[in-house]
Design a protein around this motif. Structure first.
Motif, PDB file in Angstrom:
ATOM      1  N   LEU A 198       0.615  -1.499  -0.032  1.00  0.00           N
ATOM      2  CA  LEU A 198      -0.246  -0.281  -0.457  1.00  0.00           C
ATOM      3  C   LEU A 198       0.600   1.582  -0.001  1.00  0.00           C
ATOM      4  O   LEU A 198       0.648   2.400  -0.553  1.00  0.00           O
ATOM      5  N   VAL A 199       2.069   1.349   0.533  1.00  0.00           N
ATOM      6  CA  VAL A 199       2.973   2.621   0.285  1.00  0.00           C
ATOM      7  C   VAL A 199       3.674   2.383  -0.915  1.00  0.00           C
ATOM      8  O   VAL A 199       3.986   3.942  -0.976  1.00  0.00           O
ATOM      9  N   LEU A 212      -3.052   6.602   2.780  1.00  0.00           N
ATOM     10  CA  LEU A 212      -2.334   5.686   3.277  1.00  0.00           C
ATOM     11  C   LEU A 212      -3.035   5.426   4.746  1.00  0.00           C
ATOM     12  O   LEU A 212      -3.201   4.424   4.437  1.00  0.00           O
ATOM     13  N   TYR A 213      -2.795   6.730   5.385  1.00  0.00           N
ATOM     14  CA  TYR A 213      -3.714   5.626   6.855  1.00  0.00           C
ATOM     15  C   TYR A 213      -4.403   5.515   6.936  1.00  0.00           C
ATOM     16  O   TYR A 213      -5.197   4.759   7.917  1.00  0.00           O
ATOM     17  N   LEU A 214      -5.592   6.184   6.487  1.00  0.00           N
ATOM     18  CA  LEU A 214      -7.117   6.080   6.273  1.00  0.00           C
ATOM     19  C   LEU A 214      -7.575   4.176   5.802  1.00  0.00           C
ATOM     20  O   LEU A 214      -7.931   4.099   6.146  1.00  0.00           O
ATOM     21  N   ALA A 239      -9.675  -1.647  -2.877  1.00  0.00           N
ATOM     22  CA  ALA A 239     -10.821  -0.991  -2.286  1.00  0.00           C
ATOM     23  C   ALA A 239     -10.338   0.126  -1.331  1.00  0.00           C
ATOM     24  O   ALA A 239     -10.783   0.644  -1.261  1.00  0.00           O
ATOM     25  N   ALA A 240      -9.723  -0.091  -0.567  1.00  0.00           N
ATOM     26  CA  ALA A 240      -9.623   0.233   1.035  1.00  0.00           C
ATOM     27  C   ALA A 240      -8.651   1.609   0.543  1.00  0.00           C
ATOM     28  O   ALA A 240      -8.975   3.275   0.951  1.00  0.00           O
ATOM     29  N   VAL A 241      -7.944   1.281   0.036  1.00  0.00           N
ATOM     30  CA  VAL A 241      -6.932   2.497  -1.008  1.00  0.00           C
ATOM     31  C   VAL A 241      -8.050   3.529  -1.618  1.00  0.00           C
ATOM     32  O   VAL A 241      -7.985   4.945  -2.208  1.00  0.00           O
TER      33      VAL A 241
END
Length: 411
Positions: A198-199, A212-214, A239-241
């Motif tokens: 994700l990073v 990123l943190y969310l 999906a979260a990103v």
């Protein structure tokens, strides 16, 4: 574990061939994939208004409202009663006591309903913490806020109240341990690999750090509530990103970008389904307090240099991969990361305004310091080097190359 890395903001362009016409033949034109207006933002790709052979009538938001469908407030209803009875000759003037009492009853009932809603909104606050927070106009501002009082972008009068509210709201989003209980097939190492990826997404898509943190927070919240197969872990993270991008970015990446970087392991419908499931499980509440926002506030109030803030950001970003830290409050992790950075660069002390704005004394954050410092010492031996390489760049002042201190020197 994951098959493809993103190559940039415009991922997977389509090559459009122009038909050749003799000597005037044109060269091939490269252009990004076409997108329908707001199609990727609203996911409105199908007509959901037709069901069981009947077309549901959906009001046009741009169509002027008629008199019959304009919402009427309680005050307007009360005024209408007065005028109607005056026309019928039942009252002599608008100040009839009986009529005024009737209007006042309607308005007071509306006010009582509003107060009930306000109590429900703050139902997560325990004890007398809400009463302990004094109104912004009645308490003295921190020196940083006082200096920026005339700057409307700092909202200095309300800044501390905003972060006090964030800190109280953290309780709503505290994540319990889920590996070994809710998740039996996912390990802490798998989660670390996902966050490391994700990073990479955040860096290559040039997304905000808040995104990123969310996204990491949404991933953890979902996995603490729903059992996830390890084959769907990459889909969940993507999906979260995407959800976080809609919340924080002006121009979020397209769904096609995410399906491409997942090497087309998941199609568009699967992606939209996962997005819907995540939003349902978090009750569509994306106003989650994240550690990155707390860190920036603390560093501003402490008047620290950009190098020290960047070092704290490096420590904080490494902490995202640590499963053992998911149960801690984000505000406390941010405070501990900033304290370590201040000690490593010998800048400032944990006292004064930084204690006031964070609400944490040094004794409260000391238990987290050894955990974060051990993480710093072990980063070079780790196979997950994305954060280390990112903060070794000159753009980030090469803070990852700073030698960490011994835990005994920090405490």
């Amino acid at each position: 574990m994951f098959s493809k890395k993103p190559t940039g903001r415009n991922v997977g362009p389509k090559k459009v061939e122009q038909p050749a016409k003799g000597a005037n033949a044109k060269l091939p034109v490269i252009r990004p994939a076409r997108r329908a207006a707001f199609g990727d933002i609203t996911n409105a790709t199908k007509d959901q208004s037709i069901k069981d052979g009947k077309k549901k009538i959906i009001a046009d938001p741009l169509k002027p409202k008629t008199r019959s469908n304009i919402p009427v407030s309680k005050e307007q209803q009360a005024a209408h009663i007065v005028l109607k009875k005056e026309k019928e000759g039942k009252v002599k003037h608008l100040h009839d006591p009986a009529l005024l009492n009737e209007s006042e009853q309607i308005i007071s009932s509306q006010e009582s309903n509003a107060s009930e809603r306000r109590e429900e909104e703050f139902s997560f606050i325990e004890g007398d913490e809400l009463n302990a927070s004094t109104a912004a106009g009645e308490r003295s501002l921190l020196s940083f806020d006082e200096e920026n009082k005339d700057d409307v972008f700092h909202v200095s009068v309300y800044a501390q109240d905003i972060f006090d509210y964030y800190k109280r709201r953290e309780r709503m989003f505290r994540i319990p341990p889920y590996i070994g209980t809710k998740q039996c097939h996912i390990t802490a190492n798998m989660r670390a690999i996902l966050v490391n990826w994700l990073v990479e997404l955040q860096e290559n898509f040039e997304l905000n750090h808040e995104t990123l943190y969310l996204a990491v927070k949404l991933t953890d919240m979902y996995m603490s509530r729903v059992r996830v197969d390890k084959e769907l872990l990459q889909l969940l993270g993507s999906a979260a990103v995407f959800i976080a991008s809609k919340f924080d970015e002006r121009c979020p990446p397209l769904i096609e970008d995410f399906t491409y970087i997942c090497d087309n392991l998941f199609d568009r419908n699967q992606f939209i389904e996962m997005e819907m499931e995540v939003l349902k499980k978090v009750d569509f509440d994306l106003g989650i307090p994240i550690s990155y926002r707390f860190l920036r506030r603390y560093a501003k109030v402490a008047r620290l240099s950009m190098e020290t803030l960047t070092l704290a950001r490096y420590i904080l970003e490494l902490s995202l991969m640590e499963y053992d830290l998911i149960t801690e409050f984000d505000s406390m992790i941010a405070a501990a990361a900033l304290y370590i950075a201040m000690r490593m660069r010998s800048e400032g002390a944990w006292e004064g305004d930084v204690v006031k704005t964070s609400g944490y004394e040094l004794d409260q954050i000391k238990p987290l310091v050894p955990k974060l410092n051990a993480m710093l010492h072990g980063v070079k031996e780790s196979k997950l080097q994305t954060v280390f390489c990112k903060y070794s760049h000159i753009v980030f002042h090469e803070v990852a190359k700073i030698k960490p201190l011994k835990t005994s020197d920090l405490l």
